[in-house]
Design a protein around this motif. Structure first.
Motif, mmCIF file in Angstrom:
data_model
loop_
_atom_site.group_PDB
_atom_site.id
_atom_site.type_symbol
_atom_site.label_atom_id
_atom_site.label_comp_id
_atom_site.label_asym_id
_atom_site.label_seq_id
_atom_site.Cartn_x
_atom_site.Cartn_y
_atom_site.Cartn_z
ATOM 1 N N PHE A 143 0.830 -1.199 0.000
ATOM 2 C CA PHE A 143 0.000 0.000 0.000
ATOM 3 C C PHE A 143 0.875 1.264 0.000
ATOM 4 O O PHE A 143 0.671 2.183 -0.793
ATOM 5 C CB PHE A 143 -0.925 0.005 1.220
ATOM 6 C CG PHE A 143 -1.678 1.292 1.356
ATOM 7 C CD1 PHE A 143 -2.819 1.521 0.594
ATOM 8 C CD2 PHE A 143 -1.228 2.305 2.195
ATOM 9 C CE1 PHE A 143 -3.504 2.727 0.687
ATOM 10 C CE2 PHE A 143 -1.894 3.511 2.285
ATOM 11 C CZ PHE A 143 -3.044 3.727 1.532
ATOM 12 N N LEU A 144 1.891 1.282 0.881
ATOM 13 C CA LEU A 144 2.702 2.499 1.031
ATOM 14 C C LEU A 144 3.481 2.825 -0.245
ATOM 15 O O LEU A 144 3.733 3.987 -0.554
ATOM 16 C CB LEU A 144 3.666 2.342 2.217
ATOM 17 C CG LEU A 144 2.993 2.307 3.595
ATOM 18 C CD1 LEU A 144 3.996 1.931 4.682
ATOM 19 C CD2 LEU A 144 2.340 3.648 3.920
ATOM 20 N N HIS A 149 1.425 11.692 -3.183
ATOM 21 C CA HIS A 149 0.821 13.029 -3.295
ATOM 22 C C HIS A 149 0.459 13.283 -4.756
ATOM 23 O O HIS A 149 1.021 12.646 -5.658
ATOM 24 C CB HIS A 149 1.818 14.094 -2.838
ATOM 25 C CG HIS A 149 1.869 14.286 -1.351
ATOM 26 N ND1 HIS A 149 0.808 14.731 -0.615
ATOM 27 C CD2 HIS A 149 2.878 14.102 -0.457
ATOM 28 C CE1 HIS A 149 1.142 14.830 0.659
ATOM 29 N NE2 HIS A 149 2.401 14.447 0.790
ATOM 30 N N PRO A 150 -0.417 14.288 -5.002
ATOM 31 C CA PRO A 150 -0.765 14.615 -6.389
ATOM 32 C C PRO A 150 0.472 14.904 -7.246
ATOM 33 O O PRO A 150 0.524 14.514 -8.414
ATOM 34 C CB PRO A 150 -1.632 15.870 -6.259
ATOM 35 C CG PRO A 150 -2.143 15.867 -4.865
ATOM 36 C CD PRO A 150 -1.174 15.081 -4.027
ATOM 37 N N GLY A 151 1.483 15.539 -6.665
ATOM 38 C CA GLY A 151 2.687 15.870 -7.436
ATOM 39 C C GLY A 151 3.598 14.676 -7.680
ATOM 40 O O GLY A 151 4.620 14.808 -8.348
ATOM 41 N N GLY A 152 3.269 13.516 -7.116
ATOM 42 C CA GLY A 152 4.030 12.309 -7.406
ATOM 43 C C GLY A 152 4.970 11.858 -6.303
ATOM 44 O O GLY A 152 5.531 10.766 -6.379
ATOM 45 N N SER A 153 5.183 12.674 -5.264
ATOM 46 C CA SER A 153 6.111 12.236 -4.214
ATOM 47 C C SER A 153 5.433 11.177 -3.336
ATOM 48 O O SER A 153 4.205 11.148 -3.223
ATOM 49 C CB SER A 153 6.540 13.426 -3.345
ATOM 50 O OG SER A 153 5.443 13.939 -2.611
ATOM 51 N N TYR A 154 6.268 10.321 -2.736
ATOM 52 C CA TYR A 154 5.730 9.326 -1.805
ATOM 53 C C TYR A 154 5.240 10.049 -0.560
ATOM 54 O O TYR A 154 6.006 10.788 0.055
ATOM 55 C CB TYR A 154 6.819 8.336 -1.392
ATOM 56 C CG TYR A 154 7.326 7.483 -2.510
ATOM 57 C CD1 TYR A 154 6.644 6.325 -2.872
ATOM 58 C CD2 TYR A 154 8.474 7.827 -3.215
ATOM 59 C CE1 TYR A 154 7.100 5.536 -3.925
ATOM 60 C CE2 TYR A 154 8.941 7.054 -4.261
ATOM 61 C CZ TYR A 154 8.248 5.908 -4.613
ATOM 62 O OH TYR A 154 8.693 5.133 -5.638
ATOM 63 N N PRO B 19 10.919 12.641 -5.186
ATOM 64 C CA PRO B 19 10.344 11.503 -4.457
ATOM 65 C C PRO B 19 10.035 11.747 -2.977
ATOM 66 O O PRO B 19 9.159 11.116 -2.414
ATOM 67 C CB PRO B 19 11.435 10.424 -4.593
ATOM 68 C CG PRO B 19 12.702 11.169 -4.821
ATOM 69 C CD PRO B 19 12.332 12.414 -5.575
ATOM 70 N N TRP B 20 10.791 12.647 -2.316
ATOM 71 C CA TRP B 20 10.617 12.797 -0.866
ATOM 72 C C TRP B 20 9.269 13.445 -0.558
ATOM 73 O O TRP B 20 8.868 14.410 -1.223
ATOM 74 C CB TRP B 20 11.758 13.629 -0.274
ATOM 75 C CG TRP B 20 11.630 13.735 1.212
ATOM 76 C CD1 TRP B 20 11.212 14.822 1.929
ATOM 77 C CD2 TRP B 20 11.889 12.705 2.169
ATOM 78 N NE1 TRP B 20 11.199 14.525 3.257
ATOM 79 C CE2 TRP B 20 11.606 13.239 3.441
ATOM 80 C CE3 TRP B 20 12.329 11.384 2.068
ATOM 81 C CZ2 TRP B 20 11.747 12.491 4.616
ATOM 82 C CZ3 TRP B 20 12.469 10.632 3.232
ATOM 83 C CH2 TRP B 20 12.189 11.195 4.486
#
Ligand code: HEM
Ligand code: SF4
Ligand code: SF4
Ligand code: SF4
Ligand code: SF4
Lengths: 413, 428
Positions: A143-144, A149-154, B19-20
């Motif tokens: 899942f994680l 986020h909408p911008g693509g970051s985890y 990515p962060w």
């Protein structure tokens, strides 16, 4: 048998908040019951924090003090085994320290679904989920990996264990403080992106801790970090002559300066006399302590302010004793939003260290072993006069031996 | 939602990439879902990125009735552009020790903070508090009322008082812990509620508690009183597990080096030779440790946690006086008590604390940290105050200058003597 003994605290006010937590938040409660004219009425004070043990997962309550061993089964995932045979898996995730109720509620959703309704934060602002069976563990990890986020970051990148770069601890910066010489959240996000591969892996020679503070107050206490990014001012404060006498105590401003650079003064402006201060600019070390004490001596400046880099500190007592970080780059200009010059230097240091250090060797121990002359050479960082101490106890850092190494610094002598 | 005012934030938007985990995206999402404060916060940050200067004003004293800390005033210097964050104060709330929370608790806290503030947290402040950033002066008393009545929570420390103590996870999860870190943290916090809420000190004072010398809360670098777990007896050795490491059946350092090929585990090179006191011996069959020579650095235990464990006769090493550089330069804590037993009700550490505070409140200058006072007065004076005998463990090495401050009573005959007698023997 669990060593958790908390019976002596059972009469404390916050010992068991479960009943309170069953009740939803009442937004009108304070408006109805708090009377500003009688603030002491119904007032509760000095109750301290809620007792910690009520928030422990069951497996922790049961095995408190009985843990036998731990294993990083993959980066960011720790397996704990108890003497009782019980097992607890912990998934560690990075987070920006600043977070909204939005993300917090999502963390709660995850914790409700996978980890028994409990989340835990680490000293370095990571969040941890505890699960007791491997199936749930795999589901949570899957899942994680797709939780973005909408911008693509985890939203919750997994990592922060073992020989890694864990979360970069930091201070408030331009988001919420009045004295910063740089931003914290933006600079940290930019750096974390740059070294992201080291957060979720175990490939460094040892732990590498990066910290960030946006002024010399160092609310994050970055002075013992493998790599520290520190906001620095380079212009002495302004003095608001017409205002200082009204908003500050002149003697306190004078006393604030550790170098005695501030003297009381009187000036005349448009025929009116003002009690104020004057600074001896040659003595100022731009620490900002006078501004902490007095709002009429601001020192922020777009061209003056920037970032210094310090390296080689550590906290743990492992193998070598704790060490201070040392200033190796005295100043890099602020380049929002991405601070490319700062992140480039940080990355270069990390890569030189990763390539060259021995297993178990922290960055400062590596630099000490190869010699600082070699450190500068390997990291391709110019040595600056500003790295030579001329503050108190400076002499402790001078070389008083004929033992040194030949390096690029001596090749053209 | 039509009345939300979004700002143009091209630079801040750059921080949604990569990515962060992006704080900018989080604030944006919260803003778009109805928080003008989050949108204004992003707008003001964009302005700071343009100007390369902060747009927060200097402090402003705010607080709740009867407390001298826990709230920090904050005002925007562009209130017309960003009215929703014109006043944007911080509350420090005392976290539960080692920072476990139930989701019931967190959700309720979110409901309260959305209602009375910006919905923006710091989890956590560097001292350890649960920090809520962004509310107005009028909301402070209702928030305090809500916290104490609806959450059983209280404010943490700020200003010249005891700051919120914090600790590592200790025995809750870590097999290295020599202390009940949470219990010590909680007990000290509850004992010193008055000192935490009502500033009476020259400056801030911090307790931090780590269960072993790995010092995961950085007590040695950040606290006036560092309480760090240690042991007096022998490292427990499981020789079979040592063999298992040597044979490659167990992963060194619990797998902390798994992503790189460091070659097969070599106990001689990786443990015996790196032991800082060179007190370990390996003959191919049995591991021996000369425990009297061990400095308890944790290295061997970290490398072979299944085989080695701290001893069972446990307590704490106490160190005094760390601080960040302002003003006299950074200091780490100095070892003052090699071993103190840490058992409920922790009388010994409390007695020590009373001695320290009495002296510091008497002698300390305004804004002088304990570490600076110790420097100014000297470690020998400090040791007399806390009634401890000087021992070699307290210094890295003996002094190299001969400037000893002898006391009159230490010298036979005292300091008053007859010049006349002197001159009878020695002509001027
Ligand atoms: C001027 C405005 C300041 C603001 C807004 C500010 C804010 C903060 C905050 C929010 C924290 C975290 C608190 C917590 O976890 O509860 C903190 C901690 C800290 N502050 Fe400040 N601070 C200020 C000034 C200073 C000054 C003047 C100093 C030193 C001279 C200082 C040194 C520190 C240190 C060393 C810590 C944390 C130590 C640790 O890691 O435990 N701060 N500050
Ligand atoms: S380090 Fe300095 S600028 Fe940053 S939050 Fe602390 S006091 Fe403010
Ligand atoms: S910035 Fe520091 S050194 Fe400079 S005048 Fe102010 S207090 Fe003195
Ligand atoms: S300080 Fe020691 S006891 Fe505490 S969590 Fe770290 S390793 Fe474990
Ligand atoms: S704890 Fe450190 S000093 Fe003691 S035996 Fe192990 S490696 Fe050597």
């Amino acid at each position: 048998m669990s060593l958790l003994d908390i019976s002596m605290y059972k009469d404390d006010p916050g010992f068991d908040v479960s009943e309170l937590m069953e009740k939803p938040y009442d937004p009108e409660f304070a408006d109805k019951n708090y009377n500003p004219d009688k603030p002491m009425e119904n007032r509760i004070t000095d109750i301290g924090p809620p007792h910690y043990a009520q928030f422990f997962p069951e497996v922790i309550k049961k095995n408190y003090g009985e843990w036998k061993s731990h294993e990083f089964i993959q980066p960011g995932v720790i397996k704990y085994t108890s003497e009782s045979g019980d097992v607890c898996y912990v998934v560690r995730c990075g987070l920006p320290r600043i977070l909204t109720t939005n993300l917090m509620r999502e963390i709660c959703d995850i914790a409700d679904k996978y980890s028994g309704g409990i989340a835990r934060w680490t000293t370095r602002n990571n969040v941890e989920f505890h699960v007791t069976d491997e199936g749930t563990l795999r589901e949570l990890i899957d899942f994680l990996k797709n939780f973005k986020h909408p911008g693509g970051s985890y939203k919750l990148p997994i990592g922060g264990t073992g020989a890694c770069i864990s979360n970069i601890v930091h201070t408030q910066g331009w988001i919420h403080c009045h004295t910063p010489a740089t931003d914290a959240s933006g600079l940290v996000k930019s750096t974390a992106d740059e070294i992201f591969e080291y957060f979720g892996s175990h490939k460094l020679p040892a732990k590498l801790r990066i910290s960030m503070a946006c002024c010399l107050n160092m609310c994050g206490a970055v002075h013992c970090s493998d790599i520290a990014m520190l906001g620095v001012h380079r212009k002495p404060p302004f003095v608001e002559d017409e205002r200082i006498g009204k908003v500050c105590e002149i003697p306190l401003v004078v006393a604030a300066c550790p170098l005695g650079a501030i003297k009381p003064a009187t000036v005349e402006i448009n025929g009116q006399k003002y009690k104020t201060v004057r600074m001896n600019w040659d003595r100022c070390m731009f620490c900002g302590n006078c501004y902490t004490m007095c709002q009429a001596v601001p020192l922020a400046d777009a061209e003056g302010d920037g970032v210094a880099i310090l390296v080689g500190g550590k906290i743990s007592n492992r193998i070598t004793t704790p060490k201070f970080s040392k200033l190796i780059v005295p100043y890099i200009p602020n380049e929002p939003p991405r601070w490319p010059s700062v992140t480039k230097v940080v990355k270069r240091i990390v890569e030189a260290y990763a390539k060259d250090a021995h297993k178990y060797e922290r960055l400062g121990d590596w630099a000490a072993r190869i010699g600082w002359e070699r450190f500068y050479e390997k990291c391709d960082i110019p040595f600056s006069e500003k790295s030579i101490d001329d503050y108190r106890l400076a002499y402790d850092t001078y070389h008083t031996t004929t033992q040194f190494k030949w390096s690029t610094h001596t090749d053209n002598l | 939602m039509a009345d939300l005012k979004k700002h143009d934030t091209p630079m801040v938007d750059e921080l949604k990439k990569g990515p962060w985990s992006s704080f900018a995206d989080d604030l944006q999402t919260r803003g778009d879902s109805g928080s003008q404060a989050c949108l204004d916060l992003l707008g003001q940050l964009e302005l700071s990125y343009k100007d390369k200067e902060t747009h927060w004003k200097h402090g402003g004293i705010v607080g709740v009735f009867g407390y001298g800390g826990g709230v920090i005033g904050r005002y925007s210097d562009q209130p017309d552009k960003f009215p929703a964050i014109a006043a944007f104060h911080t509350l420090r709330i005392n976290q539960p020790a080692s920072k476990f929370y139930s989701t019931k608790f967190l959700r309720k806290l979110c409901d309260m903070w959305d209602h009375r503030g910006s919905g923006v947290f710091n989890f956590h402040g560097s001292t350890g508090d649960t920090v809520m950033i962004g509310t107005t002066t009028e909301q402070l008393e209702p928030i305090f009322f809500d916290l104490t009545h609806q959450f059983d929570m209280d404010l943490g420390g700020s200003g010249s008082n005891l700051r919120t103590p914090s600790c590592c996870i200790g025995r809750a999860r870590c097999e290295f812990s020599c202390l009940d870190t949470q219990a010590i943290c909680y007990d000290l916090t509850m004992t010193y509620q008055d000192e935490l809420h009502r500033p009476a000190f020259p400056y801030k004072y911090k307790f931090k508690i780590s269960g072993c010398p790995n010092d995961c809360v950085a007590a040695i670098a950040r606290s006036c009183c560092a309480i760090i777990g240690t042991w007096r007896d022998e490292i427990r050795i499981d020789q079979k597990a040592v063999q298992a490491y040597v044979n490659g059946e167990l992963k060194p350092n619990a797998g902390a080096f798994s992503d790189r090929d460091w070659g097969p585990f070599d106990i001689q090179k990786e443990v015996i030779d790196l032991c800082p006191s060179k007190c370990m011996y390996w003959d191919g069959k049995e591991l021996k440790i000369d425990n009297r020579e061990c400095t308890r650095c944790m290295h061997c235990i970290n490398v072979m946690p299944e085989a080695l464990r701290p001893g069972l006769d446990v307590g704490a090493t106490i160190l005094s006086g760390a601080k960040a550089p302002i003003l006299e330069g950074a200091q780490m804590s100095t070892l003052i008590i090699p071993f103190m037993r840490m058992e409920y009700p922790y009388d010994e550490i409390k007695e020590l604390t009373d001695l320290i505070w009495d002296w510091w409140m008497e002698e300390g200058r305004n804004r002088e940290r304990l570490g600076e006072l110790i420097q100014r007065k000297g470690l020998p004076t400090y040791l007399r105050i806390i009634k401890r005998k000087p021992i070699p463990q307290m210094v890295k090495e003996p002094r190299s200058n001969p400037y000893v401050f002898w006391k009159e009573e230490e010298v036979p005959g005292g300091w008053t003597r007859s010049l006349e007698e002197f001159r009878k023997k020695h002509l001027a």
